[in-house]
Design a protein around this motif. Structure first.
Motif, PDB file in Angstrom:
ATOM      1  N   PRO A  74       0.802  -1.230   0.000  1.00 55.04           N
ATOM      2  CA  PRO A  74       0.000   0.000   0.000  1.00 55.04           C
ATOM      3  C   PRO A  74       0.836   1.282   0.000  1.00 55.04           C
ATOM      4  N   GLU A  75       2.078   1.180   0.495  1.00 54.23           N
ATOM      5  CA  GLU A  75       2.899   2.378   0.610  1.00 54.23           C
ATOM      6  C   GLU A  75       3.524   2.815  -0.713  1.00 54.23           C
ATOM      7  N   VAL A  76       3.492   1.928  -1.729  1.00 60.36           N
ATOM      8  CA  VAL A  76       4.110   2.256  -3.019  1.00 60.36           C
ATOM      9  C   VAL A  76       3.177   3.162  -3.820  1.00 60.36           C
ATOM     10  N   PRO A  77       3.615   4.373  -4.171  1.00 58.49           N
ATOM     11  CA  PRO A  77       2.746   5.276  -4.933  1.00 58.49           C
ATOM     12  C   PRO A  77       2.572   4.805  -6.380  1.00 58.49           C
ATOM     13  N   VAL A  78       1.383   5.050  -6.920  1.00 57.14           N
ATOM     14  CA  VAL A  78       1.047   4.702  -8.300  1.00 57.14           C
ATOM     15  C   VAL A  78       0.606   5.974  -9.019  1.00 57.14           C
ATOM     16  N   ILE A  79       1.216   6.238 -10.161  1.00 55.52           N
ATOM     17  CA  ILE A  79       0.815   7.358 -11.017  1.00 55.52           C
ATOM     18  C   ILE A  79       0.294   6.781 -12.327  1.00 55.52           C
ATOM     19  N   PHE A  80      -0.924   7.129 -12.684  1.00 55.51           N
ATOM     20  CA  PHE A  80      -1.500   6.655 -13.938  1.00 55.51           C
ATOM     21  C   PHE A  80      -1.050   7.528 -15.105  1.00 55.51           C
ATOM     22  N   LEU A  81      -0.712   6.873 -16.202  1.00 55.18           N
ATOM     23  CA  LEU A  81      -0.470   7.545 -17.480  1.00 55.18           C
ATOM     24  C   LEU A  81      -1.655   7.218 -18.377  1.00 55.18           C
ATOM     25  N   THR A  82      -2.325   8.228 -18.884  1.00 58.57           N
ATOM     26  CA  THR A  82      -3.519   7.959 -19.665  1.00 58.57           C
ATOM     27  C   THR A  82      -3.731   8.997 -20.748  1.00 58.57           C
ATOM     28  N   ALA A  83      -4.215   8.522 -21.885  1.00 55.49           N
ATOM     29  CA  ALA A  83      -4.602   9.430 -22.961  1.00 55.49           C
ATOM     30  C   ALA A  83      -5.998   9.969 -22.717  1.00 55.49           C
ATOM     31  N   ALA A  84      -6.728   9.349 -21.803  1.00 50.63           N
ATOM     32  CA  ALA A  84      -8.093   9.772 -21.488  1.00 50.63           C
ATOM     33  C   ALA A  84      -8.056  10.744 -20.332  1.00 50.63           C
ATOM     34  N   ASP A  85      -8.247  12.035 -20.617  1.00 48.97           N
ATOM     35  CA  ASP A  85      -8.195  13.029 -19.552  1.00 48.97           C
ATOM     36  C   ASP A  85      -9.589  13.410 -19.071  1.00 48.97           C
ATOM     37  N   ASP A  86     -10.569  12.515 -19.331  1.00 56.84           N
ATOM     38  CA  ASP A  86     -11.917  12.808 -18.884  1.00 56.84           C
ATOM     39  C   ASP A  86     -12.039  12.599 -17.380  1.00 56.84           C
ATOM     40  N   GLU A  87     -13.035  13.216 -16.810  1.00 61.73           N
ATOM     41  CA  GLU A  87     -13.204  13.205 -15.356  1.00 61.73           C
ATOM     42  C   GLU A  87     -13.439  11.802 -14.809  1.00 61.73           C
ATOM     43  N   LEU A  88     -14.189  10.966 -15.545  1.00 58.53           N
ATOM     44  CA  LEU A  88     -14.515   9.631 -15.059  1.00 58.53           C
ATOM     45  C   LEU A  88     -13.264   8.784 -14.869  1.00 58.53           C
ATOM     46  N   SER A  89     -12.353   8.801 -15.862  1.00 56.79           N
ATOM     47  CA  SER A  89     -11.114   8.024 -15.752  1.00 56.79           C
ATOM     48  C   SER A  89     -10.277   8.495 -14.574  1.00 56.79           C
ATOM     49  N   THR A  90     -10.206   9.804 -14.396  1.00 56.12           N
ATOM     50  CA  THR A  90      -9.422  10.360 -13.297  1.00 56.12           C
ATOM     51  C   THR A  90      -9.987   9.938 -11.951  1.00 56.12           C
ATOM     52  N   VAL A  91     -11.294  10.114 -11.784  1.00 56.75           N
ATOM     53  CA  VAL A  91     -11.936   9.782 -10.516  1.00 56.75           C
ATOM     54  C   VAL A  91     -11.822   8.287 -10.231  1.00 56.75           C
ATOM     55  N   THR A  92     -12.025   7.459 -11.253  1.00 54.55           N
ATOM     56  CA  THR A  92     -11.926   6.008 -11.067  1.00 54.55           C
ATOM     57  C   THR A  92     -10.533   5.615 -10.586  1.00 54.55           C
ATOM     58  N   GLY A  93      -9.507   6.165 -11.231  1.00 52.68           N
ATOM     59  CA  GLY A  93      -8.138   5.841 -10.845  1.00 52.68           C
ATOM     60  C   GLY A  93      -7.809   6.275  -9.437  1.00 52.68           C
ATOM     61  N   LEU A  94      -8.209   7.482  -9.066  1.00 56.32           N
ATOM     62  CA  LEU A  94      -7.920   7.977  -7.720  1.00 56.32           C
ATOM     63  C   LEU A  94      -8.715   7.209  -6.666  1.00 56.32           C
ATOM     64  N   THR A  95      -9.934   6.817  -7.019  1.00 54.76           N
ATOM     65  CA  THR A  95     -10.752   6.041  -6.086  1.00 54.76           C
ATOM     66  C   THR A  95     -10.128   4.685  -5.799  1.00 54.76           C
ATOM     67  N   MET A  96      -9.440   4.123  -6.806  1.00 52.27           N
ATOM     68  CA  MET A  96      -8.818   2.814  -6.632  1.00 52.27           C
ATOM     69  C   MET A  96      -7.498   2.898  -5.866  1.00 52.27           C
ATOM     70  N   GLY A  97      -7.094   4.102  -5.505  1.00 52.69           N
ATOM     71  CA  GLY A  97      -5.893   4.232  -4.694  1.00 52.69           C
ATOM     72  C   GLY A  97      -4.713   4.863  -5.392  1.00 52.69           C
ATOM     73  N   ALA A  98      -4.871   5.236  -6.667  1.00 50.58           N
ATOM     74  CA  ALA A  98      -3.765   5.902  -7.361  1.00 50.58           C
ATOM     75  C   ALA A  98      -3.426   7.208  -6.658  1.00 50.58           C
ATOM     76  N   ASP A  99      -2.144   7.564  -6.673  1.00 51.21           N
ATOM     77  CA  ASP A  99      -1.689   8.764  -5.988  1.00 51.21           C
ATOM     78  C   ASP A  99      -1.726  10.002  -6.879  1.00 51.21           C
ATOM     79  N   ASP A 100      -1.675   9.789  -8.190  1.00 50.75           N
ATOM     80  CA  ASP A 100      -1.671  10.915  -9.120  1.00 50.75           C
ATOM     81  C   ASP A 100      -1.947  10.373 -10.514  1.00 50.75           C
TER      82      ASP A 100
END
Length: 226
Positions: A74-100
């Motif tokens: 859990p302590e390892v940070p995760v940063i998503f790289l995505t071509a989809a900059d829509d709000e849904l993708s961002t919120v989904t990723g952060l909700t799953m624990g992504a750090d940025d």
């Protein structure tokens, strides 16, 4: 040397990011698939400091990679790289624990800043770098030498960070040029590089004419002492 996992199936992005991160002193391990990325991140002794994860992998899902990493470490940070900059993708990723998250196409210096910040938050004990008698407080961007504060310009500070993160290794002039590349994309002339090196030596070396912290390696670049 801190290890970064890159879960990305575009070979050009893998090549570019690996070179960029290696230039900052990181070791990069990569996989184009969900299964491979999870194995690299979660295997015993993996010791991954951060994961850069593409949301849309050719085989599997970046979300699943994030979930597996956060479950195992859990302590390892995760940063998503995505071509989809829509709000849904961002919120989904952060909700799953992504750090940025960083939307493609991303600016290399911005990505590096986010990587450095995420690792500092996860490993606060590593928020100080040392190069001989020079200490760098990364949180406050404060440099001291023998306990006395040293005033550096923004470019001098970025150059010092490059040397400190690559202590004992050769730093090429191309690496220096990349580190000093400004936000406007202006090319840094060869003579300008030498001026920056001289200024840094004048501020940090006991004897700038006989440098020990930033030593010239003829034909290659420079090596930072420890």
């Amino acid at each position: 040397m801190l290890r970064i996992l890159l879960a990305e199936d575009d070979p050009l992005i893998v090549e570019g990011l690996s070179e960029l991160l290696a230039g900052e002193g990181y070791e990069v391990v990569s996989s184009p698939t969900q299964a491979g990325a999870v194995e690299l991140a979660c295997a015993p002794g993996a010791d991954v400091a951060l994961a850069l994860v593409d949301l849309t992998l050719a085989e599997g899902s970046g979300y699943a990679v994030c979930a597996a990493i956060k479950h195992a470490t859990p302590e390892v940070p995760v940063i998503f790289l995505t071509a989809a900059d829509d709000e849904l993708s961002t919120v989904t990723g952060l909700t799953m624990g992504a750090d940025d998250y960083v939307a493609k196409p991303f600016r290399p210096r911005e990505l590096l800043a986010r990587v450095h910040a995420a690792i500092r938050r996860a490993r606060p004990e590593r928020s100080t770098l040392r190069l001989g008698p020079v200490s760098i407080d990364l949180d406050r961007a404060r440099v001291t030498r023998h306990g006395e504060e040293v005033a550096l310009s923004a470019l001098e500070y970025r150059l010092l960070l490059l040397f400190a993160k690559n202590a004992g290794r050769v730093v090429t002039r191309d690496m220096i040029r990349d580190a000093l590349w400004d936000d406007a994309g202006a090319y840094v002339e060869e003579n300008t590089l030498s001026v920056y090196i001289k200024r840094l030596r004048d501020k940090l070396e006991d004897d700038p004419t006989e440098p020990r912290l930033i030593v010239t390696v003829r034909g290659l670049g420079y090596r930072a002492g420890t």
